[in-house]
Design a protein around this motif. Structure first.
Motif, PDB file in Angstrom:
ATOM      1  N   UNK A  96       3.968   2.328  -3.755  1.00  0.00           N
ATOM      2  CA  UNK A  96       4.664   3.332  -2.939  1.00  0.00           C
ATOM      3  C   UNK A  96       3.758   4.527  -2.650  1.00  0.00           C
ATOM      4  N   UNK A  97       3.016   4.952  -3.674  1.00  0.00           N
ATOM      5  CA  UNK A  97       2.116   6.088  -3.492  1.00  0.00           C
ATOM      6  C   UNK A  97       1.014   5.739  -2.498  1.00  0.00           C
ATOM      7  N   UNK A  98       0.448   4.539  -2.605  1.00  0.00           N
ATOM      8  CA  UNK A  98      -0.590   4.092  -1.674  1.00  0.00           C
ATOM      9  C   UNK A  98      -0.039   3.993  -0.251  1.00  0.00           C
ATOM     10  N   UNK A  99       1.214   3.507  -0.132  1.00  0.00           N
ATOM     11  CA  UNK A  99       1.844   3.393   1.185  1.00  0.00           C
ATOM     12  C   UNK A  99       2.039   4.768   1.811  1.00  0.00           C
ATOM     13  N   UNK A 100       2.467   5.745   1.003  1.00  0.00           N
ATOM     14  CA  UNK A 100       2.641   7.106   1.510  1.00  0.00           C
ATOM     15  C   UNK A 100       1.307   7.689   1.971  1.00  0.00           C
ATOM     16  N   UNK A 101       0.242   7.423   1.210  1.00  0.00           N
ATOM     17  CA  UNK A 101      -1.096   7.884   1.605  1.00  0.00           C
ATOM     18  C   UNK A 101      -1.541   7.221   2.909  1.00  0.00           C
ATOM     19  N   UNK A 102      -1.225   5.911   3.053  1.00  0.00           N
ATOM     20  CA  UNK A 102      -1.603   5.191   4.274  1.00  0.00           C
ATOM     21  C   UNK A 102      -0.887   5.768   5.492  1.00  0.00           C
ATOM     22  N   UNK A 103       0.404   6.075   5.345  1.00  0.00           N
ATOM     23  CA  UNK A 103       1.165   6.664   6.451  1.00  0.00           C
ATOM     24  C   UNK A 103       0.640   8.061   6.757  1.00  0.00           C
ATOM     25  N   UNK A 104       0.242   8.796   5.706  1.00  0.00           N
ATOM     26  CA  UNK A 104      -0.293  10.148   5.894  1.00  0.00           C
ATOM     27  C   UNK A 104      -1.592  10.117   6.697  1.00  0.00           C
ATOM     28  N   UNK A 105      -2.424   9.095   6.450  1.00  0.00           N
ATOM     29  CA  UNK A 105      -3.689   8.979   7.166  1.00  0.00           C
ATOM     30  C   UNK A 105      -3.501   8.442   8.583  1.00  0.00           C
ATOM     31  N   UNK A 106      -2.500   7.584   8.786  1.00  0.00           N
ATOM     32  CA  UNK A 106      -2.226   7.003  10.113  1.00  0.00           C
ATOM     33  C   UNK A 106      -0.763   7.212  10.465  1.00  0.00           C
ATOM     34  N   UNK A 107      -0.377   8.441  10.773  1.00  0.00           N
ATOM     35  CA  UNK A 107       1.040   8.722  11.023  1.00  0.00           C
ATOM     36  C   UNK A 107       1.537   8.043  12.301  1.00  0.00           C
ATOM     37  N   UNK A 108       2.801   7.667  12.285  1.00  0.00           N
ATOM     38  CA  UNK A 108       3.407   7.015  13.440  1.00  0.00           C
ATOM     39  C   UNK A 108       4.886   7.359  13.479  1.00  0.00           C
ATOM     40  N   UNK A 109       5.384   7.667  14.668  1.00  0.00           N
ATOM     41  CA  UNK A 109       6.805   8.008  14.806  1.00  0.00           C
ATOM     42  C   UNK A 109       7.694   6.832  14.419  1.00  0.00           C
ATOM     43  N   UNK A 110       7.171   5.580  14.555  1.00  0.00           N
ATOM     44  CA  UNK A 110       7.988   4.410  14.204  1.00  0.00           C
ATOM     45  C   UNK A 110       8.328   4.360  12.722  1.00  0.00           C
ATOM     46  N   UNK A 111       7.509   5.011  11.896  1.00  0.00           N
ATOM     47  CA  UNK A 111       7.741   4.961  10.442  1.00  0.00           C
ATOM     48  C   UNK A 111       8.733   6.003   9.945  1.00  0.00           C
ATOM     49  N   UNK A 112       9.199   6.873  10.830  1.00  0.00           N
ATOM     50  CA  UNK A 112      10.051   7.976  10.374  1.00  0.00           C
ATOM     51  C   UNK A 112      11.328   7.484   9.715  1.00  0.00           C
TER      52      UNK A 112
END
Length: 496
Positions: A96-112
């Motif tokens: 979960x922590x790695x996934x949050x870091x991945x989203x932080x580095x490559x943000x996307x409105x679809x993930x909101x």
């Protein structure tokens, strides 16, 4: 197809992850006879079939009986983005922590949507904060209302901070709503002001780190120079011998007891102290004691000894650098606010302070320290009171050499271990001793830290070489006004 994939991801079920991974990698097939979908693995000329729901292998089929579900690059990017969001719901905290870091580095409105679902379910404080930060970054590129974007700007400024936050906000400035331009500019300005303070703090830390190295290298020289009046040009070679003692200890441990490697520095410290103290004692008894009161001859003799020691080390170990490893507890770094601190530097600072206060205790509270101070202040009076000044000289020189040896243990962790190691520090060590006050430990302490910090503040402006030249010029000017340095020793013989 994209709508169906998004619908699968919207379920938030971690079981969907293998299915989407197989689709992105081209390993998802359907059977032509009944249109059943399978994950596949190569099995000779056939394909092994895996049920996408249960994850169990259900048989094999010839490749001709199956048809690949094809995806294009755009769909593959969508899948990767959705996968990052899906792993936010993993039962494994690290995932979960790695996934949050991945989203932080490559943000996307679809993930909101997935981020908000994950935040609502998250119980771990650290992971939740990382997810909320990733949500704030994703909101900037979405069609959310202005108030939400304003809150996102504040969170990015407060929670991420530093150059990363400034980069995110500057990247968003081209597409941000004009109504948020003032908030964005204010946040960037606030981040830059804070970062300037952290950069200054980082320079102070670098200066303290360099000062601690200078303190270790100079502290042994301070007591020999102060007590005996000897200009010991071989002091740098004592540092070098300490570093090579560390190399030998680590080499023996690697060959015979690799499980003790993390203790190698603790073992090397007494070894280096004894080796260099014995060498120092031999130099004092064999050469220097015949040259007291003749400073030029002493300088030339110790310079010759330094060349002999360098050549001896070249003959034994070769001229190339030797590898000295970092124990696990001295490897890596950790963040502290807007700066980064390496563990090896931090331990060297702590070690330098420990050596300084241990030596201060020895000088102030022991009988040997009392005799040493007496000889420093008035050699003839000390001799008339029964103090054996020749032996005080000998053991003082051995002590100074031993301290230089343990300085070499510390320096082996941050510098190249070579026959020339000591030459890098001998001039700086003399500058520290003269600037602080000959023979005064507190003067050496203040002088080392002051020169370390001054160097690090000059280097970014004028460069390393010119910075050292300016420091030397400033010390020369200072000595013109205060010939005895910052903290001058007192005593009848000295003042006379």
């Amino acid at each position: 197809m994209p709508e169906k994939i998004e619908a699968l991801a919207a379920t938030g079920d971690p079981a969907v992850v293998p299915l989407l991974e197989a689709l992105a990698e081209g390993n998802l097939y359907f059977r032509k006879s009944d249109n059943f979908v399978f994950l596949t693995k190569a099995s000779g000329s056939n394909l092994s079939l895996v049920d996408p729901v249960s994850g169990e292998t259900v048989g094999e089929e010839a490749k001709g009986a199956l048809s690949k579900i094809k995806v294009n690059n755009n769909l593959r990017r969508t899948i990767r983005s959705l996968l990052g969001g899906l792993t936010l719901l993993s039962p494994d905290r690290t995932v979960r922590l790695s996934a949050a870091d991945a989203v932080l580095k490559s943000p996307s409105a679809e993930n909101l949507g997935l981020l908000e679902t994950a935040i609502a379910k998250e119980t771990d404080t650290v992971v939740r904060m990382r997810m909320e930060t990733a949500r704030a970054v994703s909101i900037l590129g979405s069609d959310r209302i202005i108030d939400e974007k304003r809150q996102a700007i504040e969170m990015i400024s407060d929670k991420i901070g530093g150059r990363d936050a400034a980069g995110i906000l500057m990247g968003a400035s081209a597409t941000i709503d004009p109504a948020l331009k003032a908030d964005l500019d204010a946040a960037i300005s606030r981040i830059e002001s804070t970062q300037q303070l952290w950069d200054m703090t980082q320079n102070v830390w670098y200066g303290l780190s360099l000062g601690s190295v200078l303190l270790l290298a100079a502290i042994g020289l301070a007591i020999t120079f102060g007590v005996m009046g000897i200009i010991n040009m071989a002091h740098g070679e004592m540092v070098m011998l300490g570093a090579y003692s560390t190399f030998v200890v680590q080499d023996i441990i690697r060959s015979n007891a690799p499980n003790l490697f993390d203790w190698s520095l603790a073992i090397a410290l007494p070894v280096a102290f004894l080796v260099t103290a014995i060498v120092g004692l031999a130099i004092e008894r064999g050469v220097i004691r015949f040259l007291y009161g003749r400073p030029l001859e002493t300088l030339l003799a110790t310079w010759g000894i330094s060349l002999i020691l360098q050549q001896a080390i070249r003959s034994i170990f070769g001229p190339t650098n030797q590898e000295v490893g970092n124990p696990s507890w001295m490897s890596g770094s950790f963040p502290l606010g807007g700066m980064t601190i390496t563990w090896n530097r931090m331990w060297i600072v702590a070690f330098s302070l420990s050596v300084f206060f241990a030596l201060l205790f020895l000088m102030k509270k022991s009988a040997f320290g009392l005799q040493m101070r007496a000889v420093t202040q008035n050699r003839r009076m000390a001799s008339s009171m029964g103090i054996r000044t020749p032996w005080v000289d000998a053991f003082t020189f051995a002590l100074g050499s031993g301290i230089a040896g343990i300085a070499g243990v510390a320096l082996s962790q941050i510098d190249n271990v070579s026959p020339n190691l000591g030459q890098s520090y001998i001039i700086d060590s003399f500058m520290v001793v003269v600037f602080g006050g000959v023979g005064n430990l507190w003067g050496t302490f203040v002088g080392a830290l002051s020169l370390g910090i001054l160097n690090k503040f000059l280097e970014p402006t004028v460069g390393a070489v010119l910075g050292k030249i300016l420091v030397l010029v400033l010390i020369i000017l200072f000595i013109q006004k205060r010939p005895r340095g910052l903290f001058a020793l007192k005593g009848r013989a000295i003042e006379a």
